[in-house]
Write a protein that holds these residues in place. Structure first.
Motif, PDB file in Angstrom:
ATOM      1  N   GLY A   1     -38.414  -3.891   4.639  1.00  0.00           N
ATOM      2  CA  GLY A   1     -39.168  -2.643   4.686  1.00  0.00           C
ATOM      3  C   GLY A   1     -38.349  -1.428   5.055  1.00  0.00           C
ATOM      4  N   ASP A   2     -37.050  -1.580   5.233  1.00  0.00           N
ATOM      5  CA  ASP A   2     -36.195  -0.463   5.633  1.00  0.00           C
ATOM      6  C   ASP A   2     -35.694   0.255   4.382  1.00  0.00           C
ATOM      7  N   VAL A   3     -36.411   1.301   3.994  1.00  0.00           N
ATOM      8  CA  VAL A   3     -36.087   2.021   2.770  1.00  0.00           C
ATOM      9  C   VAL A   3     -34.723   2.698   2.875  1.00  0.00           C
ATOM     10  N   GLU A   4     -34.425   3.267   4.050  1.00  0.00           N
ATOM     11  CA  GLU A   4     -33.141   3.953   4.228  1.00  0.00           C
ATOM     12  C   GLU A   4     -31.975   2.991   4.055  1.00  0.00           C
ATOM     13  N   LEU A   5     -32.114   1.784   4.587  1.00  0.00           N
ATOM     14  CA  LEU A   5     -31.051   0.791   4.431  1.00  0.00           C
ATOM     15  C   LEU A   5     -30.888   0.403   2.971  1.00  0.00           C
ATOM     16  N   ARG A   6     -31.985   0.186   2.286  1.00  0.00           N
ATOM     17  CA  ARG A   6     -31.910  -0.212   0.880  1.00  0.00           C
ATOM     18  C   ARG A   6     -31.196   0.856   0.047  1.00  0.00           C
ATOM     19  N   ILE A   7     -31.501   2.126   0.330  1.00  0.00           N
ATOM     20  CA  ILE A   7     -30.870   3.216  -0.423  1.00  0.00           C
ATOM     21  C   ILE A   7     -29.377   3.289  -0.097  1.00  0.00           C
ATOM     22  N   SER A   8     -29.054   3.239   1.207  1.00  0.00           N
ATOM     23  CA  SER A   8     -27.645   3.354   1.593  1.00  0.00           C
ATOM     24  C   SER A   8     -26.818   2.187   1.078  1.00  0.00           C
ATOM     25  N   LEU A   9     -27.396   0.974   1.078  1.00  0.00           N
ATOM     26  CA  LEU A   9     -26.685  -0.191   0.547  1.00  0.00           C
ATOM     27  C   LEU A   9     -26.476  -0.054  -0.964  1.00  0.00           C
TER      28      LEU A   9
ATOM     29  N   ALA B   1     -22.778  -0.126  -5.365  1.00  0.00           N
ATOM     30  CA  ALA B   1     -22.449   0.211  -6.765  1.00  0.00           C
ATOM     31  C   ALA B   1     -20.949   0.455  -6.937  1.00  0.00           C
ATOM     32  N   PRO B   2     -20.332   1.365  -6.183  1.00  0.00           N
ATOM     33  CA  PRO B   2     -18.868   1.537  -6.333  1.00  0.00           C
ATOM     34  C   PRO B   2     -18.084   0.345  -5.786  1.00  0.00           C
TER      35      PRO B   2
ATOM     36  N   LEU C   1     -14.298  -4.213  -6.701  1.00  0.00           N
ATOM     37  CA  LEU C   1     -14.042  -5.656  -6.653  1.00  0.00           C
ATOM     38  C   LEU C   1     -13.651  -6.200  -8.020  1.00  0.00           C
ATOM     39  N   ARG C   2     -14.333  -5.716  -9.052  1.00  0.00           N
ATOM     40  CA  ARG C   2     -14.012  -6.203 -10.401  1.00  0.00           C
ATOM     41  C   ARG C   2     -12.633  -5.746 -10.849  1.00  0.00           C
TER      42      ARG C   2
ATOM     43  N   MET D   1      -9.618  -4.025  -6.413  1.00  0.00           N
ATOM     44  CA  MET D   1      -9.243  -2.939  -5.500  1.00  0.00           C
ATOM     45  C   MET D   1     -10.217  -2.933  -4.323  1.00  0.00           C
ATOM     46  N   GLN D   2      -9.688  -3.094  -3.111  1.00  0.00           N
ATOM     47  CA  GLN D   2     -10.534  -3.068  -1.926  1.00  0.00           C
ATOM     48  C   GLN D   2     -10.005  -2.017  -0.947  1.00  0.00           C
ATOM     49  N   LEU D   3     -10.935  -1.334  -0.297  1.00  0.00           N
ATOM     50  CA  LEU D   3     -10.574  -0.255   0.616  1.00  0.00           C
ATOM     51  C   LEU D   3     -10.035  -0.794   1.931  1.00  0.00           C
ATOM     52  N   LYS D   4      -9.135  -0.034   2.538  1.00  0.00           N
ATOM     53  CA  LYS D   4      -8.657  -0.339   3.879  1.00  0.00           C
ATOM     54  C   LYS D   4      -9.602   0.289   4.897  1.00  0.00           C
TER      55      LYS D   4
END
Length: 346
Positions: A18-26, A31-32, A37-38, A41-44
């Motif tokens: 039910g946490d809409v803010e979490l769903r949006i932020s995730l 997406a990027p 990953l494909r 390239m992974q961020l430090k």
């Protein structure tokens, strides 16, 4: 997104659906992330160690999300990327901790019934969002009252045989100190005071000898299996969790635990190695095996919250390691609880 949140709920009983803010932020983060990953390239993330120590539960939840993502695209996330995911879950967990469940409140008052309205007005003016029901009674009415229906009981006096021991003394005209104590009680911060019951002396193994983390986990799981029943093989479950990511976050501490809630009760096994060992590139000597009752995410949150505070204090850790006693452990836990109470009151 639903798959990630479902997996987390299944493993930890923490429901973020039910946490809409979490769903949006995730969604905006993942997406990027999938593109990176494909393309291998992974961020430090220079703050990942701090995230692990300060927010171990959020990092643990992020590992579950990372494992789900890896299973879908067949690319493993390194701990730096998991750390970025953990930040989202840390914010969501923080909101859950601050959420107040309204309480049923009883006030025991020696004033006349005509004065009850004043007391009721003062309470509801200050704490209306925290109260679902408020009753005010005289002490002589208590024998006919079912006190078990109330979450919090306050009293303006204590010298009466019918007043229950758990009643909290306040003034009729509540002052600032009363407001702090009432706020503390209504927020349910007393759950932290239950911390010590999870660290009973039966669960303290004392000093053990082991050459590597598998030996440590095996010894502790064997001991734990004598004290509780589990819905799955505890040792194998802990190894699966370790495979997702190391439970050693620095500061000489490791927190092995099952990859899901499989215990019939909540408790923490404590062991101190006679000599520190290498645990996934970290030196470890103090180990807490965390076993949380199936379905009980509140215990999971409380334990991780307080052990995180322990990991942030190297003096506390060294005291436990050097003294190697159950008394030293409980003394330190008591100090952590006292520090938290002081912070609440300030």
């Amino acid at each position: 997104m639903n798959g990630i949140l479902d997996e987390i709920k299944q493993k930890t009983n923490i429901d973020f659906a039910g946490d809409v803010e979490l769903r949006i932020s995730l969604a905006l983060h993942i997406a990027p992330l999938l593109v990176r990953l494909r393309n291998r390239m992974q961020l430090k993330n220079n703050l990942v160690k701090d995230i692990q120590v300060n927010y171990p539960l959020a990092y643990d939840v992020a590992l579950i999300a990372a494992a789900y993502i890896s299973q879908k695209i067949h690319v493993s996330l390194d701990e730096d990327e998991v750390g970025y995911l953990a930040v989202h879950f840390s914010l969501a967990l923080s909101k859950k901790e601050k959420k107040i469940n309204p309480k049923k409140v009883l006030i025991i008052c020696s004033a006349r019934r005509g004065d009850y309205l004043m007391m009721q007005h003062m309470f509801m003016q200050e704490f209306s969002e925290m109260i679902s029901k408020l009753d005010i009674k005289n002490a002589i009415e208590l024998p006919e009252c079912d006190l078990s229906q109330y979450d919090c009981i306050f009293t303006t006096f204590l010298n009466h045989p019918f007043i229950p021991k758990k009643a909290l003394r306040i003034n009729f005209f509540i002052d600032e100190k009363d407001k702090v104590r009432i706020d503390h009680a209504l927020k349910g911060n007393d759950e932290s005071s239950q911390l010590l019951k999870y660290f009973q002396e039966d669960y303290f193994m004392g000093v053990i000898h082991a050459k590597n983390k598998k030996e440590v986990i095996r010894q502790m799981c064997q001991y734990a299996s004598q004290l509780s029943q589990f819905n799955d093989d505890l040792y194998e479950s802990c190894l699966r969790r370790e495979f997702l990511g190391s439970t050693a976050y620095g500061h000489c501490i490791a927190l092995p635990h099952p990859d899901s809630l499989i215990s019939q009760k909540t408790f923490v096994m404590t062991a101190i190695l006679d000599k520190s060992i290498e645990w996934s590139h970290q030196k470890v000597q103090l180990i807490f095996l965390i076993c949380v009752e199936k379905g009980n995410q509140k215990d999971l949150r409380v334990l991780f919250e307080h052990i995180a505070k322990l990991m942030l204090n190297d003096n506390y850790i060294q005291t436990i390691i050097e003294q190697k006693s159950y008394q030293a452990l409980t003394d330190i836990l008591g100090k952590i609880l006292k520090d938290k109470l002081l912070n609440v009151n300030n």
